[in-house]
Scaffold this active site. Structure first.
Site: not given
Ligand SMILES: NC(=O)c1ccc[n+]([C@@H]2O[C@H](COP(=O)([O-])OP(=O)(O)OC[C@H]3O[C@@H](n4cnc5c(N)ncnc54)[C@H](OP(=O)(O)O)[C@@H]3O)[C@@H](O)[C@H]2O)c1
Length: 241
Positions: A11, A136, A149
């Protein structure tokens, strides 16, 4: 020589983490799921630049428990475990499927936690073990349209708070680096206009570059960061949290 496993080295943030750690003298296990070609090229590049270090490839689908458990057989020494894999699913929660939620929870929470159980013995060997998750800002603030998420990322912060207490005396630290919006392929589905709208909400006025996130991973791996554990560090340009 210190060894780290970078899950999600294929990534954009994971690749930058790998480059930073290689420059700091680490040998690396570099993981990919389908992005194996990208990791092969990264290994070629790093092996040329840092000839005294080793760079080995690991492949696993984090939705597949057997493949995740199999990683353990491929590792020798291990000092740091960095989880930089992740995907999201956009849409109203009421309209998403059980499979969408299960996939997000398995690949970002359940199977990483299983891998940690299996690797704890290796991480305690030299009293330097480090575990870092890419969380996050949504794990703290929550986001509409990305409910599963947000739930998964919040769970990682909760796990770091709890598990860090169990393993502190073993010399293992557990922390989360929680970015806001980062300019990577994860956000490539947004149009320029949509990105400009997000820019306006961020006090810094822009997305982060991957190296502005990888910097904090390297910082937490530093010898002098050994007293930091159980924390979620928000790297958001002042956005949301
Ligand atoms: N970009 C952002 O704005 C942002 C914001 C906050 C947090 N984050 C978090 O930062 C981390 C890195 O994101 P990024 O922006 O670098 O995303 P990215 O460039 O899209 O990379 C995603 C990574 O996840 C891996 N992955 C996807 N499905 C997988 C699976 N089933 N099993 C194992 N690995 C899988 C990919 O591997 P393959 O390509 O090899 O399949 C890739 O290495 C993620 O945890 C993400 O949630 C990103």
């Amino acid at each position: 020589m210190k060894w780290a496993l970078v899950v999600g080295a294929s990534g954009d943030i994971g690749e930058k983490i790998a480059c930073d750690l290689a420059a700091a003298g680490w040998s690396l296990y570099l993981h990919a799921n389908i992005g194996i070609e990208k990791v092969n090229k990264l290994i070629e590049k790093l092996s040329l630049e840092y000839q005294k270090q080793d760079f080995l490839r690991v492949q696993a689908d984090f939705n597949n428990l057997m493949q995740v458990e199999d990683i353990v057989k491929q590792l020798f020494a291990l000092d740091a475990l960095i989880f930089a894999q992740g995907t999201t699913h956009y849409g109203l929660f009421s309209q998403s499927t059980y499979a969408n939620t299960a996939e997000i929870m398995q690949m970002q929470v359940l199977n990483p936690l299983r891998l940690i159980q299996l690797l704890e013995n290796k991480l305690i060997k030299n009293s330097y073990g480090r575990i870092i998750f890419l969380g996050s800002v949504y794990g703290g603030s929550g986001s509409a349209m990305e409910v599963a998420y947000s739930t998964a990322k919040g769970a990682l912060s909760a796990f770091a708070r709890a598990y860090s207490k169990e393993v502190a005396s073993l010399g293992i630290t557990v922390n989360v680096i929680a970015p806001g919006a980062v300019d990577t392929k994860m956000n490539s589905l947004f149009s320029n206009d949509q990105k400009a709208e997000i820019d306006e909400q961020i006090p810094m006025g822009r997305f982060a570059a991957p190296d502005e996130i990888s910097y904090w991973v390297k910082a937490v791996l530093d010898e002098h960061a050994k007293y930091l554990t159980g924390q979620t560090i928000y790297v958001t340009g002042g956005w949301l949290k």
